[in-house]
Enzyme design. Structure first.
Site, PDB file in Angstrom:
ATOM      1  CE1 TYR A  19      -3.918  -2.098   0.086  1.00 32.11           C
ATOM      2  CE2 TYR A  19      -2.803  -3.262   1.855  1.00 32.11           C
ATOM      3  CZ  TYR A  19      -3.814  -3.189   0.925  1.00 32.11           C
ATOM      4  OH  TYR A  19      -4.715  -4.206   0.822  1.00 32.11           O
ATOM      5  CB  ILE A  20       3.823   2.492   1.697  1.00 25.76           C
ATOM      6  CG1 ILE A  20       3.014   2.631   2.987  1.00 25.76           C
ATOM      7  CG2 ILE A  20       4.822   3.632   1.581  1.00 25.76           C
ATOM      8  CD1 ILE A  20       3.850   2.519   4.262  1.00 25.76           C
TER       9      ILE A  20
END
Length: 917
Positions: free
Chosen positions: A873-874
């Site tokens: 997600y990052i």
């Protein structure tokens, strides 16, 4: 007020308990009057530090570890090449099935917290967790930080749109180019579509939905090609010939174009111009197909399955299934699971019935009716002996076996994709066995049947040589679909899922997919303020469909809930997401606490308490209003397809799952920007700063996991290592006294005392550990040297050589005994001096500090899934920028596997520390 029509939105799917199509002002006022006057808690953060575990199986325990994620295959009885992701749920609401009402003691619809007397985890209030810098509770501190980040996001979105508008205005009309991401509304509003989206919303958003850029396989086109049966030959001879031929071809190609493999020019696709037709994934494709698992080897005649104390004979097919269970008697979490055992036994009886049943030694049929009467011990012992024998083999034999395995797999490991050599990911067909599943899967224990070539479809270039199937077999079909990224595909029998052979994680195709995912999240930056403003306004809409959609968007955006798909509850686990939440999955506590308790992705429990805005709480209370009951849908006028269709009106390709990526990446970006001025810290301190930011992202985005069973043991070992270094530090201080006794008066007696967390009893235990450690090290080295001599055909060293090598162990033991008696430590080393010992103590202090930072990191991470956030997600470019800005090697954050996977991020950003998400 929205003009959404009720005609387009089905009523509740269960019991006919539908929400009213509209909400009158009188109803709103009545609910407000009935509400508690208690002061609501600040909204926007989990308030329970519990095992929110939909990502719990995907976490690494090390800063740079990698994780494996199971693919989410589409489920159905007919072939479907479309992506089975959250956004592709096209089932009509009317077909959403309600879970059948069962006896309460056995109900999957019952809140998990009530099952088996399940104990809930402690809340933040109970644990008293506080932030590092003050006495403010961590939850409150992060809630404020999250609110500030959301304000920053709104400002950035307005600034981006303002800048884009000015740039467009300055562009001459002749050369003006249409920008898909432009936020100018169209001249005329679009007609309202049948997804419940209001015409006013369409007019405001005014974005035409783009075609999906999914890399998922597309629907079959044209005729299915089939191969003729292979020429008659014995399976063994033909199989060897095929393998040898493929290996020779691979070796020839390797020698031709890979002599200087390290010098081969890298394909920098991120710098290449964008293709006109992005749906075409390849022009030419060559590969060698898949590797099938070896055939089953029957048990020796003296190894039998026993029933009611008597050995039984089985058909070869039934015997293989018996070995699946028998070989895993050590896996108590499975064989003690009633569902696992029940499913296995049902399938085993079906196999017995199909193959003639079990027979005793006289040939009479044995009626197998009770699993408890089956004794698999002999089978388990047989496979354990094989396993132990394999482990005990000499290193040379293991090395030779690995070389043979590598040679067999070499032709399958790479493919030619548009002339480039690309690594293939999962080219091995999964062997038969017992389905484990994840979480509380209802089909755990079911027999996974052997996949045959006749079930496999091959996807390959038109001009390429089609891989040969195993002798006596043929492929199900051969196709040439250049809009699909898979190389082979088949359907497994347990859940009816389609399994695909894809390229490896570090391939161009996978890298491009990751790049698109994060770029789409960056694009959301431009629109996030309008989306939030719109759904906040619609939280009070008089149209029930709009109010439900706005509430779902709030939950997905603020608490990282997955959107959820329709489920075939007869064949699948009762797993849900936001849009498919049922009455029993949500518990409301006045004034604004919401408790979620359900089975999420992969049948893993999602339990969390959150505080929400008062209006959201009121809406959820309204959506649960009687006569709704257990089994009824909370959002009965909304599904994932409708939600994603609405989101795409703001931005092409926007779906609910993009919010998870955006929130994680934008939050991380803001937190990293706050770290300016920390460049003088040590590398371990900088790593902890990064991990602290990552941890906040995981908490804010709700990426948690259960505390691992071995966490306490790991922390204890780490604590022992720290104490061991402190003991070495103390010994060096004592050696300083030995060379210069005057130092005691100069530095003070306290300087030379043992640390408070160590006493004489601990010292003796640690000395014993050091002796055993040295003994094990010397013995292992001796055995390894002997193995090497044996592999080279030389005579091995006798046992007396080992005794000679072990003399230092006895010397160390004697030294410890003397030190404990005299309370003095004699100086060691060549030309010992106080200065040398001071330098050694300084190095030990640095090592202690590093380990203490690691200890704090691990303790902070025990309930937080750092890997889930960092890997999925990052945006990896944020990590690359941090590494460049703070002069920390990227290896400290990404393992070799992750560096290959995110090579595009490392290369595209490089040393540019100014890049922003």
């Amino acid at each position: 007020m929205s003009d959404s029509s009720d005609d387009d939105v089905p009523l509740a799917r269960t019991n006919g308990h539908a929400s009213a199509p509209t909400i009158s002002k009188a109803t709103d006022r009545a609910m407000d009057r009935a509400a508690s006057k208690a002061r609501p808690a600040p909204p926007g953060l989990s308030i329970r530090n519990g095992p929110v575990a939909y990502d719990s199986m995907e976490i690494d325990s090390t800063p740079n570890g990698t994780v494996k994620r199971k693919s989410r295959s589409s489920i159905g009885q007919s072939i479907n090449y479309k992506d089975g992701s959250d956004s592709d749920d096209g089932a009509p609401l009317a077909k959403r099935q309600k879970a059948s009402r069962k006896d309460e003691s056995d109900s999957d619809d019952q809140p998990i917290a009530r099952k088996n007397g399940g104990k809930l985890p402690p809340s933040i209030r109970e644990t008293g967790d506080t932030s590092d810098d003050d006495d403010e509770p961590l939850g409150t501190h992060l809630a404020k930080q999250k609110a500030d980040i959301e304000k920053t996001a709104a400002k950035e979105a307005k600034a981006i749109r303002s800048s884009a508008a000015k740039a467009k205005k300055a562009t001459p009309k002749k050369t003006a180019v249409k920008d898909e991401s432009d936020d100018e509304p169209p001249a005329k509003p679009k007609k309202r579509q049948s997804n419940g989206v209001s015409s006013s919303a369409k007019k405001t958003n005014g974005v035409k939905k783009e075609d999906s850029d999914s890399d998922a396989p597309i629907a079959k086109k044209g005729k299915k090609a089939t191969l003729k049966a292979a020429a008659k030959a014995t399976p063994t001879a033909k199989g060897k010939a095929t393998t040898t031929k493929k290996a020779a071809k691979f070796e020839k190609e390797e020698s031709k174009d890979s002599d200087d493999e390290g010098q081969e020019e890298e394909y920098r696709w991120w710098d290449a111009p964008k293709k006109e037709d992005d749906s075409v994934k390849w022009t030419t494709l060559e590969h060698n197909g898949v590797i099938f698992p070896p055939a089953y080897e029957p048990l020796p005649k003296n190894v039998k399955l026993y029933y009611d104390g008597q050995p039984v004979n089985l058909h070869i097919e039934a015997e293989e299934v018996a070995t699946f269970f028998g070989s895993m008697l050590h896996s108590t979490q499975n064989i003690e699971n009633p569902v696992f055992c029940k499913n296995f036994f049902n399938d085993f009886k079906d196999i017995l019935k199909k193959t003639g049943g079990a027979k005793n030694e006289s040939g009479s049929r044995v009626d197998v009716k009770d699993l408890k009467k089956l004794d698999f011990t002999k089978i388990f012992d047989y496979y354990q002996d094989i396993s132990n024998a394999k482990k005990a083999r000499p290193a040379a034999e293991k090395k030779a076996e690995k070389a043979e395995k590598d040679k067999l797999e070499a032709p399958y490991m790479f493919c030619k994709w548009d002339g480039r050599k690309e690594k293939v990911g999962n080219f091995r067909v999964e062997p038969p066995g017992l389905f484990r599943g994840r979480g509380e899967h209802p089909k755990t224990g079911t027999v996974k049947k052997r996949v045959m070539p006749e079930q496999v479809t091959i996807n390959i270039g038109k001009g390429a040589k089609v891989p040969e199937p195993p002798a006596g077999h043929k492929w199900k079909a051969v196709q040439h679909d250049n809009k699909a990224t898979w190389l082979a595909m088949w359907q497994e029998n347990v859940n009816g899922n389609y399994k695909y052979v894809m390229l490896a994680a570090n391939s161009t195709v996978k890298g491009q997919a990751d790049f698109k995912k994060f770029e789409k999240a960056r694009e959301l930056k431009k629109h996030i303020d309008r989306i939030r403003a719109d759904y906040t306004k619609e939280l009070k809409s008089e149209v029930m469909a709009d109010r439900q959609r706005a509430t779902a968007m709030y939950l997905i955006d603020r608490f990282a809930l997955r959107a959820g798909n329709e489920k075939d509850t007869d064949n699948e686990a009762e797993t849900v997401g936001c849009c498919s939440l049922k009455f029993e999955h949500v518990t409301l506590q006045e004034p604004n606490t919401v408790i979620f308790d359900f089975l999420g992705k992969d049948s893993i429990r999602f339990y969390n308490e959150v505080t929400v805005e008062r209006q959201v709480f009121k809406n959820l209370k309204m959506f649960k209003k009687p006569p709704k009951e257990d089994g009824d849908d909370i959002f009965d006028r909304l599904n994932t397809t409708q939600l994603n269709k609405h989101l795409s009106s703001y931005m092409p390709g926007l779906t609910a799952k993009v919010f998870r990526t955006y929130n994680a990446s934008f939050t991380m970006s803001q937190l990293l920007q706050e770290l300016e001025g920390n460049n003088e810290k040590s590398i371990p301190e900088k790593i902890k700063l990064y991990n602290d930011c990552n941890r906040k992202v995981a908490i804010l985005c709700n990426h948690k996991r259960t505390v691992g069973a071995g966490h306490e043991v790991q922390m204890e070992k780490l604590g022992d290592r720290i104490k061991g270094l402190k003991y070495q530090k103390w010994r060096n201080k004592m050696m300083m006294l030995d060379v210069d006794p005057k130092l005691k008066k100069k530095k003070g007696a306290e300087f030379f005392e043992l640390d408070a967390d160590m006493n004489e009893e601990w010292v003796k235990q640690h000395q014993k550990f050091l002796v055993e450690e040295l003994k094990a090290k010397i013995t292992k080295k001796f055995e390894k040297d002997n193995e090497k001599l044996q592999s080279e055909g030389q005579a091995t060293m006798p046992e007396k050589e080992l005794k000679e090598r072990l003399k230092p162990v006895a010397e160390l033991e004697a030294k410890h005994k003397k030190e404990n008696k005299t309370k003095k430590v004699e100086a060691e080393g060549k030309d010992p001096s106080a200065e040398k010992f001071t330098a050694t103590i300084k190095k030990l202090d640095d090592r202690i500090k590093t380990l203490e930072l690691q200890s704090a990191d691990r303790e902070g991470n025990k309930e937080v899934a750092l890997g889930t956030s960092k890997i999925n997600y990052i945006d990896p470019r944020l990590t690359v920028v941090f590494a460049a800005k703070f002069n920390v090697p990227i290896e400290k954050f990404f393992s070799k596997t992750l560096r290959d996977k995110f090579n595009w991020a490392i290369q595209s950003v490089g040393g540019d520390s100014t890049w922003e998400f």
